[in-house]
Motif scaffolding. Structure first.
Motif, mmCIF file in Angstrom:
data_model
loop_
_atom_site.group_PDB
_atom_site.id
_atom_site.type_symbol
_atom_site.label_atom_id
_atom_site.label_comp_id
_atom_site.label_asym_id
_atom_site.label_seq_id
_atom_site.Cartn_x
_atom_site.Cartn_y
_atom_site.Cartn_z
ATOM 1 N N SER A 159 -3.902 14.140 46.136
ATOM 2 C CA SER A 159 -2.475 14.457 46.096
ATOM 3 C C SER A 159 -1.760 13.719 44.987
ATOM 4 O O SER A 159 -0.621 14.006 44.671
ATOM 5 N N ASN A 160 -2.445 12.747 44.391
ATOM 6 C CA ASN A 160 -1.738 11.951 43.393
ATOM 7 C C ASN A 160 -1.704 12.636 42.058
ATOM 8 O O ASN A 160 -0.672 12.907 41.487
ATOM 9 N N ALA A 161 -2.902 12.855 41.525
ATOM 10 C CA ALA A 161 -2.950 13.590 40.275
ATOM 11 C C ALA A 161 -4.152 14.472 40.462
ATOM 12 O O ALA A 161 -5.185 13.998 40.877
ATOM 13 N N ASP A 212 -7.745 12.908 39.205
ATOM 14 C CA ASP A 212 -7.590 11.507 39.559
ATOM 15 C C ASP A 212 -8.852 10.728 39.198
ATOM 16 O O ASP A 212 -9.950 11.139 39.526
ATOM 17 N N LEU A 213 -8.686 9.569 38.563
ATOM 18 C CA LEU A 213 -9.848 8.773 38.186
ATOM 19 C C LEU A 213 -10.261 7.804 39.290
ATOM 20 O O LEU A 213 -11.354 7.298 39.292
ATOM 21 N N ASN A 214 -9.376 7.569 40.219
ATOM 22 C CA ASN A 214 -9.632 6.598 41.269
ATOM 23 C C ASN A 214 -10.741 7.110 42.196
ATOM 24 O O ASN A 214 -10.604 8.178 42.761
ATOM 25 N N PHE A 233 -8.505 3.384 34.730
ATOM 26 C CA PHE A 233 -8.623 3.148 36.168
ATOM 27 C C PHE A 233 -7.333 2.578 36.723
ATOM 28 O O PHE A 233 -6.784 3.036 37.703
ATOM 29 N N SER A 240 -4.470 5.005 36.861
ATOM 30 C CA SER A 240 -4.489 5.984 37.945
ATOM 31 C C SER A 240 -4.227 5.319 39.281
ATOM 32 O O SER A 240 -3.567 5.875 40.127
ATOM 33 N N THR A 241 -4.770 4.106 39.471
ATOM 34 C CA THR A 241 -4.511 3.460 40.752
ATOM 35 C C THR A 241 -3.062 3.014 40.842
ATOM 36 O O THR A 241 -2.473 3.017 41.913
ATOM 37 N N VAL A 298 -1.097 5.476 42.297
ATOM 38 C CA VAL A 298 -1.210 5.555 43.760
ATOM 39 C C VAL A 298 -0.127 4.732 44.416
ATOM 40 O O VAL A 298 0.485 5.143 45.393
ATOM 41 N N SER A 352 3.119 9.057 48.792
ATOM 42 C CA SER A 352 2.344 10.261 49.025
ATOM 43 C C SER A 352 2.207 10.512 50.506
ATOM 44 O O SER A 352 2.087 9.578 51.303
#
Lengths: 308, 294, 270
Positions: free
Chosen positions: A239-241, A244-246, C14, C17-18, C21, C26
């Motif tokens: 849901s984030n992107a 997502d790379l995470n 990394f 992207s985190t 989060v 979300s």
């Protein structure tokens, strides 16, 4: 005198033979025809599948489909993030699996002395190989989702797939190592190299062509894996992107999406998503298969001068 | 100078050996942990919920609300679908294995082998989708099945899926026979068919048994391809054109909505445990078959 | 040198992207496929108005929704039914939905008595000609165990009979509708949001048509509340989103849902 050739020459002629012999030769010829038909039917079956899937799906392969975002309830969804997740999980799985399985395979083939430890490793690998993928998925659910409380993650899916594919890659390693002639090893050690130096500098480079072929073929299978991922990587994209790379993101892959579309989903264009996704999966498998052969051969030539 | 290089390479050797041994040991550890976890979670139905194992195995009454998860229907479904697949795909696969090993000219083998490899590579969910779009309408329009979802459909899809396994293992079994067997038989005047049937098949029997057993293992564990075509009905099938369900389809169908710690979840894990046990039994059979050969 | 640069790039990517989060909020929503169209539309509208909030919505069935929100794997669990076995879940009713019993259009059957429906689903009646239709075997398509729609069906229409096991079962609303459309003699049930306007026939029960108006007056029995369960009382964006869903009149109407305040009748056990 070639016994086999002369007996075969004699037995193909029906003329002038006694009735018993004639019956046997007729049976032989019928059987041969039947077997040819059976073998051809397999090729025909495969061709039919491929043609059918292209026929149904090629019209849907637009950029908006391949790169677009999925839709839960409306028509017009795409599969972009799902394709991304398939590759993401594939690469993550390979990162974990290849080192461990190569090391284990090298141990079994180059080092291990017959004995209880070796037997146990072989038995464990065989057992792991026979576990159904859904059972492995449930194990992943138990450990990564419930116990570690990660919820649905790409990492959980990749670790589950690692366990699933360890035996296969170990076998690939062992067969590749077995294809390297012992004279290579003897020559290397005769010059004073230790066993590890031999393996690292002589044996592995010679085996790398076959290993690459095997790894890429298995990568194709990982790309299409579904049952083990449903309960570990989840049924929705991050849901984030969407890209997502995470590694802790929810990662529905293309194969899982195909299944989801036909069992859970309520979008009205099920046929479009189904046919399109199936075709994309098929094309990926074809690419992996071809790349495996071509890549393996090219790498081998580069490193050793031999085609395999 | 030379001594220190030798010492360093010996130390590297020892480090490398230990790392490799560790990785091999990881395989054992992984298997042990999986076995442990699945056994614990899979027997909770019997030890925590106090449901009788006999009732689980033999009662066709799968009633979660009534605290009575009898799994006989699904066990039967798994067995029936597997038998169908092996009866259809087994002989076919062995025949093509024979063909590849004894009859096929090089050109044909070059065409057939990549085709088989491709069939293996097709994901099971695509097979399920092919079954759904191709086979289910066919069965619906031409047999007594009103919806097309049936045991027969699942069996056919499975048979195709296990073909590559059976074919390549059969081919290996025939290839590993000493050539003198074939030459001797032909020299005595036997036709190729007689040679194959009376001499080669019996000699390769343990290898062929392995091929069939591993085909069975593949069929037992298959989930998605079956789920999309079998109809998911909680009842014994009346005919091969009736819908039914297997252990794997029930698991994948109900697990998402099964609450952690509930009887339903325990029952589903017990089914997974059963699949694990079946897999172990099949491995032991394979080892037994291979040992008989030598 | 090159290797260090690559490693640094990977770490930056990394952490970027985190960090995303943790920066944006979300919300994950999953569960009932009956509520799914409304939840999805509402999520789209809410995100358009509040770009810093990311909402992901998926299906899976009421059972899955309850299960996952209880395990804290998601934020909101959508369900057509109550969750008495999970007392820690807070029930936020957002709408009312009607469900229709659907049959294959070739049968030309448009109305059945409730007793006839009970006989069909309990297995007592097996041919359409026993209830005024053509000579055709009845193909019952049930919903799977995790389906809230199934529980509502059993409680409001079938009781005191029981649905016979052994029929085909399908999971989601969309699949059910397409199977009924393709299978001659098929009968099943799904929410209005999945059946209105589709090429299947929505049966009237005892002469009462399957419309929102009849649900509002209570004349049509086959309906339930849509619950958005949260693990503990909802706060922050989760609470705002749930309130948004319950008050989006245009989205409710578009997806064939009924505002709770428009109901002329009410029940406590659904």
């Amino acid at each position: 005198m070639d016994i086999v050739a002369t007996t075969q020459q004699r037995s193909t002629s029906l003329l002038g033979a006694s009735p018993g012999v004639r019956a046997r030769k007729l049976a032989d010829q019928i059987a041969t025809v039947v077997l040819w038909l059976m073998a051809s039917s397999i090729i025909l079956l495969l061709a039919m599948f491929i043609i059918y899937m292209f026929y149904l799906g090629v019209q849907y392969l637009t950029p908006s489909f391949i790169f677009g975002l999925p839709a839960e309830t409306t028509a017009g969804g795409g599969i972009g993030p799902e394709i991304y997740n398939s590759f993401y999980i594939l690469i993550l799985t390979l990162i974990f699996t290849v080192p461990i399985s190569t090391a284990a395979g090298v141990y079994l083939h180059e080092y291990a002395k017959p004995g209880r430890f070796r037997e146990l490793v072989v038995f464990s690998a065989e057992s792991l190989a026979t576990i159904p993928s859904i059972v492995m998925g449930l194990f992943g659910l138990l450990v990564f989702v419930y116990l570690f409380k990660w919820k649905f993650t790409a990492l959980g899916g990749a670790l589950t797939l690692t366990l699933l594919n360890l035996p296969a890659l170990m076998r690939v390693t062992q067969e590749a190592l077995a294809s390297v002639p012992d004279t290579f090893r003897e020559a290397s050690m005769g010059m004073g190299a230790t066993r590890w130096q031999t393996v690292l500098n002589v044996v592995l480079p010679s085996a790398i062509g076959r290993m690459t072929t095997g790894i890429v073929l298995i990568a194709g299978r990982i790309f299409g894996e579904t049952a083990a991922l449903i309960f570990t990587a989840g049924l929705s994209v991050s849901s984030n992107a969407p890209y997502d790379l995470n590694p802790f993101h929810t990662a529905e892959t293309l194969a899982v999406h195909l299944w989801y579309t036909h069992t859970e989903s309520i979008v009205p264009d099920v046929a479009r998503i189904g046919n399109g996704s199936a075709l994309v999966l098929l094309i990926m498998v074809l690419i992996f298969n071809i790349a495996a052969r071509v890549g393996g051969r090219a790498l081998s030539k580069r490193l050793t001068g031999r085609p395999t | 100078m030379i001594g220190s290089i030798a010492r360093r390479s010996h130390r590297n050797e020892r480090i490398a050996l230990n790392v490799i041994r560790l990785c091999a040991g990881f395989v054992i550890l992984a298997m042990a942990v999986i076995l442990l976890y699945l056994t614990i979670e899979g027997t909770k139905t019997f030890f925590v919920d106090h449901f009788s194992p006999l009732a689980f195995l033999f009662s066709p009454d799968y009633d979660i609300d009534g605290n009575h998860p009898g799994a006989a229907v699904f066990i039967a479904g798994t067995l029936l679908v597997t038998v169908f697949a092996i009866v259809v795909g087994g002989p076919f696969g062995i025949a093509v294995g024979v063909f590849l090993s004894e009859i096929a000219p090089h050109r044909m083998a070059q065409l057939l082998k990549p085709a088989i490899e491709l069939l293996v590579g097709i994901p099971s969910v695509v097979y399920g989708w092919l079954g759904l779009t191709l086979l289910v309408p066919l069965i619906r329009d031409h047999t007594s099945s009103p919806s097309g979802f049936s045991l027969a459909g699942a069996g056919i899809v499975l048979a195709i899926m296990i073909l590559p396994t059976v074919i390549s293992l059969s081919e290996d079994a025939f290839n590993s026979l000493p050539p003198t067997l074939k030459e001797g038989s032909l020299a005595l005047g036997a036709t190729r068919l007689q040679t194959i049937v009376r001499v080669l098949l019996p000699s390769a029997s343990s290898g062929l048994a392995v091929a069939l057993i591993l085909g069975i293992a593949r069929a037992v564990g298959e989930t998605l391809a079956i789920q999309l075509v079998i109809g998911n009905a909680d009842a014994f099938p009346n005919s091969i054109f009736s819908p039914t369900a297997t252990l794997t389809t029930v698991i994948v169908g109900e697990m998402p909505s099964a609450t952690e710690g509930s009887l339903q979840e325990h029952a589903l894990f017990s089914m997974a445990f059963m699949l694990l046990l079946i897999a172990m039994v099949l491995i032991l059979l394979v080892r037994f078959a291979l040992r008989k050969r030598t | 040198m090159k290797r260090n640069a690559a490693l640094a790039a990977l770490l930056v990517g990394f952490s970027l992207s985190t960090s995303s989060v943790f920066a944006d909020s979300s919300i994950t929503v999953a569960g009932s496929t009956a509520l799914l169209p409304l939840a999805k539309d509402a999520a789209g509208a809410y995100q358009a108005a509040n770009p810093s909030v990311k909402i992901s919505v998926s299906g899976g069935g009421s059972g899955t929704g309850i299960n996952q929100v209880a395990a804290k794997a998601i934020d909101i669990g959508d369900s057509d039914i109550l969750a008495p076995s999970q007392p820690e879940l807070v029930d936020n009713k957002v709408a009312v939905t009607g469900f229709a019993i659907i049959v294959n259009p070739d049968l030309k059957v448009t109305n059945l008595k409730r007793t006839q429906i009970q006989d069909i689903f309990s297995g007592k009646v097996t041919n359409w000609n026993q209830v005024g239709g053509p000579d055709q075997k009845i193909v019952v398509i049930n919903r799977t165990r995790g389906s809230g729609t199934r529980v509502v069906f059993e409680k409001t229409v079938i009781e005191p009979e029981k649905v016979v096991e052994g029929g085909l079962t399908e999971d989601a609303t969309g699949t059910v509708v397409s199977v009924v459309q393709q299978t001659p003699g098929a009968i099943s049930y799904a929410s209005f949001s999945g059946t209105h306007g589709k090429p299947v026939v929505e049966l009237a029960i005892d002469g009462v048509a399957a419309t929102e108006a009849n649900v509002m007056t209570g004349k049509y029995p086959f309906w339930s509340y849509e619950h958005m369960f949260t693990n503990g009382p909802p706060t922050g964006d989760v609470k705002k989103f749930i309130d948004f869903v319950a008050t989006s009149n245009d989205l409710l109407a578009k997806n064939a849902f009924i505002k709770i305040s428009d109901m002329k009748t009410s029940e406590t056990n659904r």
